[in-house]
Design an enzyme around this catalytic site. Sequence first.
Site, PDB file in Angstrom:
ATOM      1  N   ASN A  12     -40.275  19.065 -53.490  1.00 32.97           N
ATOM      2  CA  ASN A  12     -39.764  19.514 -54.785  1.00 32.97           C
ATOM      3  C   ASN A  12     -40.638  20.685 -55.238  1.00 32.97           C
ATOM      4  O   ASN A  12     -41.775  20.481 -55.642  1.00 32.97           O
ATOM      5  CB  ASN A  12     -39.847  18.335 -55.774  1.00 32.97           C
ATOM      6  CG  ASN A  12     -39.563  18.740 -57.206  1.00 32.97           C
ATOM      7  OD1 ASN A  12     -39.047  19.816 -57.470  1.00 32.97           O
ATOM      8  ND2 ASN A  12     -39.908  17.851 -58.143  1.00 32.97           N
ATOM      9  N   TRP A  13     -40.080  21.881 -55.131  1.00 32.43           N
ATOM     10  CA  TRP A  13     -40.874  23.072 -55.487  1.00 32.43           C
ATOM     11  C   TRP A  13     -41.030  23.240 -57.000  1.00 32.43           C
ATOM     12  O   TRP A  13     -41.791  24.088 -57.453  1.00 32.43           O
ATOM     13  CB  TRP A  13     -40.224  24.330 -54.895  1.00 32.43           C
ATOM     14  CG  TRP A  13     -40.577  24.569 -53.450  1.00 32.43           C
ATOM     15  CD1 TRP A  13     -41.155  23.681 -52.579  1.00 32.43           C
ATOM     16  CD2 TRP A  13     -40.378  25.788 -52.712  1.00 32.43           C
ATOM     17  NE1 TRP A  13     -41.328  24.268 -51.347  1.00 32.43           N
ATOM     18  CE2 TRP A  13     -40.860  25.564 -51.396  1.00 32.43           C
ATOM     19  CE3 TRP A  13     -39.842  27.033 -53.018  1.00 32.43           C
ATOM     20  CZ2 TRP A  13     -40.814  26.539 -50.399  1.00 32.43           C
ATOM     21  CZ3 TRP A  13     -39.795  28.009 -52.020  1.00 32.43           C
ATOM     22  CH2 TRP A  13     -40.287  27.764 -50.729  1.00 32.43           C
ATOM     23  N   LYS A  14     -40.260  22.474 -57.774  1.00 34.69           N
ATOM     24  CA  LYS A  14     -40.302  22.605 -59.247  1.00 34.69           C
ATOM     25  C   LYS A  14     -40.047  24.066 -59.642  1.00 34.69           C
ATOM     26  O   LYS A  14     -39.286  24.741 -58.969  1.00 34.69           O
ATOM     27  CB  LYS A  14     -41.633  22.065 -59.789  1.00 34.69           C
ATOM     28  CG  LYS A  14     -41.913  20.658 -59.278  1.00 34.69           C
ATOM     29  CD  LYS A  14     -43.085  19.993 -59.951  1.00 34.69           C
ATOM     30  CE  LYS A  14     -43.254  18.585 -59.384  1.00 34.69           C
ATOM     31  NZ  LYS A  14     -44.339  17.848 -60.010  1.00 34.69           N
ATOM     32  N   GLU A 101     -40.741  15.026 -65.476  1.00 35.08           N
ATOM     33  CA  GLU A 101     -40.926  16.287 -66.203  1.00 35.08           C
ATOM     34  C   GLU A 101     -39.674  16.646 -67.003  1.00 35.08           C
ATOM     35  O   GLU A 101     -39.764  17.200 -68.095  1.00 35.08           O
ATOM     36  CB  GLU A 101     -41.305  17.407 -65.214  1.00 35.08           C
ATOM     37  CG  GLU A 101     -42.752  17.228 -64.745  1.00 35.08           C
ATOM     38  CD  GLU A 101     -43.045  17.763 -63.355  1.00 35.08           C
ATOM     39  OE1 GLU A 101     -42.228  18.527 -62.805  1.00 35.08           O
ATOM     40  OE2 GLU A 101     -44.104  17.396 -62.812  1.00 35.08           O
ATOM     41  N   GLY A 235     -44.478  17.302 -54.515  1.00 36.92           N
ATOM     42  CA  GLY A 235     -44.478  18.515 -55.317  1.00 36.92           C
ATOM     43  C   GLY A 235     -45.394  19.560 -54.709  1.00 36.92           C
ATOM     44  O   GLY A 235     -45.029  20.276 -53.767  1.00 36.92           O
ATOM     45  N   GLY A 236     -46.603  19.638 -55.232  1.00 37.42           N
ATOM     46  CA  GLY A 236     -47.571  20.666 -54.842  1.00 37.42           C
ATOM     47  C   GLY A 236     -47.684  20.896 -53.339  1.00 37.42           C
ATOM     48  O   GLY A 236     -47.668  22.046 -52.866  1.00 37.42           O
TER      49      GLY A 236
HETATM   50  P1  PGA Z   1     -47.026  16.211 -56.850  1.00 35.16           P
HETATM   51  O1  PGA Z   1     -45.593  16.065 -57.572  1.00 35.16           O
HETATM   52  O2  PGA Z   1     -46.809  15.935 -55.383  1.00 35.16           O
HETATM   53  O3  PGA Z   1     -47.426  17.656 -57.102  1.00 35.16           O
HETATM   54  O4  PGA Z   1     -47.933  15.230 -57.467  1.00 35.16           O
HETATM   55  C1  PGA Z   1     -44.719  15.045 -57.195  1.00 35.16           C
HETATM   56  C2  PGA Z   1     -43.444  15.165 -57.972  1.00 35.16           C
HETATM   57  O5  PGA Z   1     -43.476  15.388 -59.193  1.00 35.16           O
HETATM   58  O6  PGA Z   1     -42.349  15.014 -57.392  1.00 35.16           O
END
Ligand code: PGA
Length: 251
Positions: A12-14, A101, A235-236
């Site tokens: 998930n690149w957000k 989020e 995410g990250g």
């Molecule tokens: P993170 O995010 O791996 O950066 O902790 C996970 C997510 O929100 O899906």
Amino acid sequence: MGNEPKLLIAGNWKMNGFAQNLDQVEAVVNGLAQKPAANRDVLLCPPITLLAQASSLSQNSVLQIGAQNCHIAQSGAHTGDIGSDMLKDAGATYIIVGHSERRADHHETDGVVNAKAQSTLSSGITPIICVGETKTERQSGVALTVVEHQLDGSVPTLEEGQEIVIAYEPVWAIGTGLVPSVDDIKNMHAAIREWLIKKFGESGNSVRILYGGSLKPSNAKEILAIPHVNGGLIGGASLKAEDFLGIIYAG
Ligand code: PGA
């Protein structure tokens, strides 16, 4: 756990990434072509601006492309919004709904998340429904109750052949480098499995339950081996192909 489903490793690149970062999608495609990921599905959810391009880059690859959100409706007077049919048209095969989020930034309730999951299903694609407790809720011992309550409200009933994925993401573990203990993940995933079986009967066993929150190459092997952990939402560490591939091949 003999019948546990195939793992899903989902990035998930957000709100990150420009056209120039599509080289990371290409690197994942090339990595997977050189070394297939045995027994796991791989998905990347870039920002909407890159979805169609990412999808064409992965056209001949096992890499699937997904979206991070959708509107409840499929079309109409909703300036700035995008429906799941449109996302499918752009190449999405999964849509993340109810990420913490979005629940926080856009005040999305369980009811809204449920409606988004339903519209995703009506497009013939798979919603990844996110749940997870806050730090305060964990500390006050109500994490299980909170997550079950979120599941009650956010997970729709399914018609024959429809598929969902659940992502358990403790809010306090997202982007913080903090990760729950193996036992805490194990207990939560077992409780979610039980909830799924109660709701869907036997077929609750085939719903994938992803863990998300500070997953990285160095902890992926241990976390992905926990019973009822059927993959990860990352995410990250999904922003760089090298790290993401490190998680894909972990274990
Ligand atoms: P993170 O995010 O791996 O950066 O902790 C996970 C997510 O929100 O899906």
